[in-house]
Scaffold this active site. Structure first.
Site, mmCIF file in Angstrom:
data_model
loop_
_atom_site.group_PDB
_atom_site.id
_atom_site.type_symbol
_atom_site.label_atom_id
_atom_site.label_comp_id
_atom_site.label_asym_id
_atom_site.label_seq_id
_atom_site.Cartn_x
_atom_site.Cartn_y
_atom_site.Cartn_z
ATOM 1 N N TRP A 159 0.804 -1.227 0.000
ATOM 2 C CA TRP A 159 0.000 0.000 0.000
ATOM 3 C C TRP A 159 0.834 1.274 0.000
ATOM 4 C CZ3 TRP A 159 1.556 2.414 4.418
ATOM 5 C CH2 TRP A 159 1.974 1.608 5.487
ATOM 6 N N ASN A 160 2.151 1.170 0.206
ATOM 7 C CA ASN A 160 2.855 2.426 0.483
ATOM 8 C C ASN A 160 3.169 3.256 -0.763
ATOM 9 O OD1 ASN A 160 4.727 0.477 -0.177
ATOM 10 N ND2 ASN A 160 6.327 1.356 1.088
ATOM 11 N N LYS A 183 -2.628 -7.393 -8.535
ATOM 12 C CA LYS A 183 -3.502 -7.374 -7.364
ATOM 13 C C LYS A 183 -2.972 -6.295 -6.409
ATOM 14 C CE LYS A 183 -4.734 -8.713 -3.069
ATOM 15 N NZ LYS A 183 -4.385 -7.612 -2.174
ATOM 16 N N GLU A 258 10.565 -8.187 -3.400
ATOM 17 C CA GLU A 258 11.111 -6.955 -2.816
ATOM 18 C C GLU A 258 10.472 -6.830 -1.441
ATOM 19 O OE1 GLU A 258 13.446 -5.306 -4.083
ATOM 20 O OE2 GLU A 258 13.409 -5.850 -6.196
ATOM 21 N N LEU A 259 11.271 -7.009 -0.413
ATOM 22 C CA LEU A 259 10.675 -7.192 0.922
ATOM 23 C C LEU A 259 11.090 -6.085 1.885
ATOM 24 C CD1 LEU A 259 11.197 -11.065 0.952
ATOM 25 C CD2 LEU A 259 9.255 -9.760 0.065
ATOM 26 N N CYS A 292 10.085 0.887 2.519
ATOM 27 C CA CYS A 292 10.939 -0.272 2.758
ATOM 28 C C CYS A 292 12.376 0.171 3.019
ATOM 29 C CB CYS A 292 10.884 -1.205 1.564
ATOM 30 S SG CYS A 292 11.203 -0.349 0.016
HETATM 31 P P1 NAD Z 1 2.045 -7.201 3.003
HETATM 32 O O1 NAD Z 1 3.136 -8.191 2.870
HETATM 33 O O2 NAD Z 1 1.142 -7.303 4.170
HETATM 34 O O3 NAD Z 1 1.065 -7.265 1.742
HETATM 35 C C1 NAD Z 1 1.540 -7.047 0.423
HETATM 36 C C2 NAD Z 1 0.545 -7.625 -0.546
HETATM 37 O O4 NAD Z 1 0.536 -9.042 -0.433
HETATM 38 C C3 NAD Z 1 -0.901 -7.177 -0.350
HETATM 39 O O5 NAD Z 1 -1.473 -6.934 -1.623
HETATM 40 C C4 NAD Z 1 -1.552 -8.379 0.304
HETATM 41 O O6 NAD Z 1 -2.931 -8.477 0.033
HETATM 42 C C5 NAD Z 1 -0.802 -9.522 -0.341
HETATM 43 N N1 NAD Z 1 -0.739 -10.768 0.435
HETATM 44 C C6 NAD Z 1 -0.603 -10.915 1.779
HETATM 45 N N2 NAD Z 1 -0.519 -12.234 2.107
HETATM 46 C C7 NAD Z 1 -0.574 -12.931 0.954
HETATM 47 C C8 NAD Z 1 -0.509 -14.316 0.638
HETATM 48 N N3 NAD Z 1 -0.354 -15.269 1.572
HETATM 49 N N4 NAD Z 1 -0.598 -14.670 -0.661
HETATM 50 C C9 NAD Z 1 -0.737 -13.726 -1.627
HETATM 51 N N5 NAD Z 1 -0.797 -12.405 -1.394
HETATM 52 C C10 NAD Z 1 -0.723 -12.011 -0.122
HETATM 53 O O7 NAD Z 1 2.748 -5.782 2.917
HETATM 54 P P2 NAD Z 1 2.130 -4.339 3.152
HETATM 55 O O8 NAD Z 1 1.792 -4.182 4.599
HETATM 56 O O9 NAD Z 1 1.080 -4.058 2.130
HETATM 57 O O10 NAD Z 1 3.391 -3.413 2.796
HETATM 58 C C11 NAD Z 1 4.381 -3.094 3.708
HETATM 59 C C12 NAD Z 1 5.576 -4.010 3.531
HETATM 60 O O11 NAD Z 1 6.064 -3.932 2.190
HETATM 61 C C13 NAD Z 1 6.762 -3.620 4.401
HETATM 62 O O12 NAD Z 1 7.339 -4.763 4.954
HETATM 63 C C14 NAD Z 1 7.732 -2.973 3.418
HETATM 64 O O13 NAD Z 1 9.080 -3.005 3.793
HETATM 65 C C15 NAD Z 1 7.469 -3.769 2.187
HETATM 66 N N6 NAD Z 1 7.893 -3.009 1.024
HETATM 67 C C16 NAD Z 1 9.019 -3.411 0.353
HETATM 68 C C17 NAD Z 1 9.483 -2.677 -0.729
HETATM 69 C C18 NAD Z 1 10.705 -3.093 -1.499
HETATM 70 O O14 NAD Z 1 10.817 -2.695 -2.645
HETATM 71 N N7 NAD Z 1 11.617 -3.854 -0.940
HETATM 72 C C19 NAD Z 1 8.782 -1.546 -1.137
HETATM 73 C C20 NAD Z 1 7.647 -1.169 -0.426
HETATM 74 C C21 NAD Z 1 7.210 -1.922 0.644
#
Ligand code: NAD
Length: 487
Positions: A159-160, A183, A258-259, A292
């Protein structure tokens, strides 16, 4: 952008599947909430597994149709057209994102204003995806390789920075000739739907780009487990990334992940402390810490600690919290209630484990909404929860070191490895430390800059693969070897 309709108080969106604007198979919708006003503003289709299946099949059909036969030059033209349309609609897209995630309009405009560059860059790459002639050990064969599109790509997004992170995946995927099912996060689903309209207007064939909205449990899980998906491109938290990779592994779908991060900003005593203070403040408080790459661990040489913390506290205390749509606002709310509770809980964990609150530390009593004060914790040890867990909020954890070796050891003592900053006036040290840090991006006397030209991604638990830069296309192609008998 006419896809969305205003009915009563809510703007109503539809999904794009196989070139058609559709409601969810269930007919249900969910509300997207403006976190600053704490009010729902949009009605979004509550997609189902059936919608996911239709979208993946539409993407497959498009891949096997004329799109699969396009030349790089043809794709390049479409990408450039898309770039122009995004530039024309950048302001509206930014407003939609701010309504959804509460980040500053200034920041979201900055992002949507840059997004066209990604499509232009990958438009330039689309007609340069070359194989090569192999220097074969078999003289009776001509052997060459082709880089062919990987097929159907599923993108699961956080979402960010919704559209920027979609673009990191979509631009190289379209350049390579893949088809795509996105998605978006259920916290910020609207901008991908508005963006889909521009993809259609640019003239991409039906089914090349599809968006399915809905919940993690239904749409997210069905999409990453779908056997018709050839590659999953994911950005989100490390825990989710692991679950996504396991699910994709059942089909041996390729993954890029990308985590999360817990990135160190390392300040040596020989640094320009004014510049370092600016970099540390923007590294952690920009975007309310919800990036992130947030520089969430400050590692400062002991002899510079007090002078730096004094500067940081002075700056943090003047950050103006408020309406993210207003130009003078410097920090917006956190994106949703659970995130607020998580951030406050982690600050408390820091205090319980012995950290001191140098400033902030609480929900802001005056700003209203979901605001956390810009917070600096001092006296942090690297084994504390606030030094190990990604907080994803405006919370800086400050640690000290006395030697360069200790700084490097502390910086690398994390399961993550997304980014790091080094602040020093010693050029030898700058490169020496940059080479020793285990992270995908190192900034020297700077922080946060990213570009479509430059690989981005993580070591360790911060991910697999790199986005951006011309090599990103390799993550959307398969290499085929062709052997031609000559005799
Ligand atoms: P999240 O992991 O909760 O969710 C991300 C997406 O994955 C959402 O669309 C969610 O619906 C989906 N999802 C969740 N569980 C799933 C599953 N089991 N199977 C399939 N899809 C699933 O992350 P968030 O809270 O939306 O975003 C914040 C996180 O993202 C932070 O940890 C941040 O560091 C990371 N992030 C990383 C980067 C990068 O480029 N490294 C960039 C931005 C954000």
């Amino acid at each position: 952008m006419a896809t969305a309709e205003r009915t009563s108080e809510l703007t109503r969106y539809r999904m794009l599947i196989g070139g058609e604007w559709v409601d969810a198979a269930s007919g249900e919708t969910f509300e997207s909430v403006n976190p600053y006003l704490a009010e729902p503003w949009a009605a979004i289709p509550e997609g189902t597994a059936e919608d996911v299946d239709r979208a993946v099949k539409a993407a497959r059909a498009a891949f096997e149709g004329p799109w699969g036969q396009t030349t790089g030059g043809e794709r390049s033209k479409l990408l450039r057209r898309l770039s122009t349309l995004i530039a024309e609609n950048a302001d509206e897209l930014a407003r939609i994102e701010t309504r959804d995630n509460g980040k500053l309009l200034r920041e979201m405009r900055g992002q949507t204003g840059l997004i066209p560059d990604w499509y232009d860059y990958f438009a330039g790459a689309a007609d340069k995806i070359d194989g090569r002639v192999i220097a074969s050990d078999k003289p009776n064969f001509l052997v060459y390789t082709r880089k062919e599109p990987i097929g159907v790509v599923a993108a699961v997004l956080p979402w960010n920075s919704p559209l920027l992170l979609l673009t990191f995946k979509l631009a190289p995927a379209l350049a390579a000739g893949c088809t795509f099912v996105a998605k978006p996060s259920e916290q910020t689903p609207a901008s991908a739907l508005a963006f889909a309209e521009l993809v259609q207007e640019a003239g991409f064939p039906a089914g090349v780009f599809n968006v399915v909205t809905g919940s993690t449990d239904v749409v997210g899980k069905a999409l990453v487990a779908h056997p018709g998906v050839n590659k999953v491109a994911f950005t989100g938290s490390t825990e989710t990334g692991i679950a996504v990779a396991k699910s994709a592994a059942d089909n041996l779908a390729r993954v890029t992940l990308e985590l999360g991060g817990k990135s160190p900003n390392i300040v040596f005593a020989d640094a320009d402390l004014e510049a370092a203070a600016n970099g540390v403040v923007s590294g952690i408080f920009a975007a309310t810490g919800q990036t992130c790459i947030a520089g969430s661990r400050l590692l400062v040489e002991e002899s510079a600690h007090d002078a730096l913390i004094e500067r940081l506290v002075a700056r943090a205390n003047t950050i103006k919290l408020g309406d993210p749509m207003e130009p003078e606002t410097e920090m917006g709310p956190v994106a949703y209630r659970e995130q607020l509770d998580k951030v406050l809980g982690l600050i408390q964990a820091g205090v319980d484990e012995g950290a001191a609150v140098a400033c902030g530390g609480r929900q802001d009593p005056d700003a209203g909404g979901l605001f956390v004060q810009p917070t600096i914790l001092t006296g942090v040890r690297n084994d504390m929860t606030v030094a190990r867990e990604e907080i994803f909020g405006p919370v800086l954890s400050a640690l000290t070191f006395t030697t360069e070796d200790e700084a490097v050891a502390l910086a690398n003592d994390t399961r993550y490895g997304l980014a790091a900053g080094i602040w020093t006036s010693n050029v030898h040290r700058a490169h020496r430390v940059a080479h020793r840090l285990r992270a995908g991006t190192i900034w020297v006397n700077s922080y946060r800059t990213i570009s479509y030209t430059t690989p981005f991604g993580g070591f360790g638990m911060s991910g697999i693969g790199r986005e951006n830069g011309v090599d990103a296309i390799d993550h959307y192609t398969e290499t085929k070897a062709v052997w031609v008998e000559l005799t």
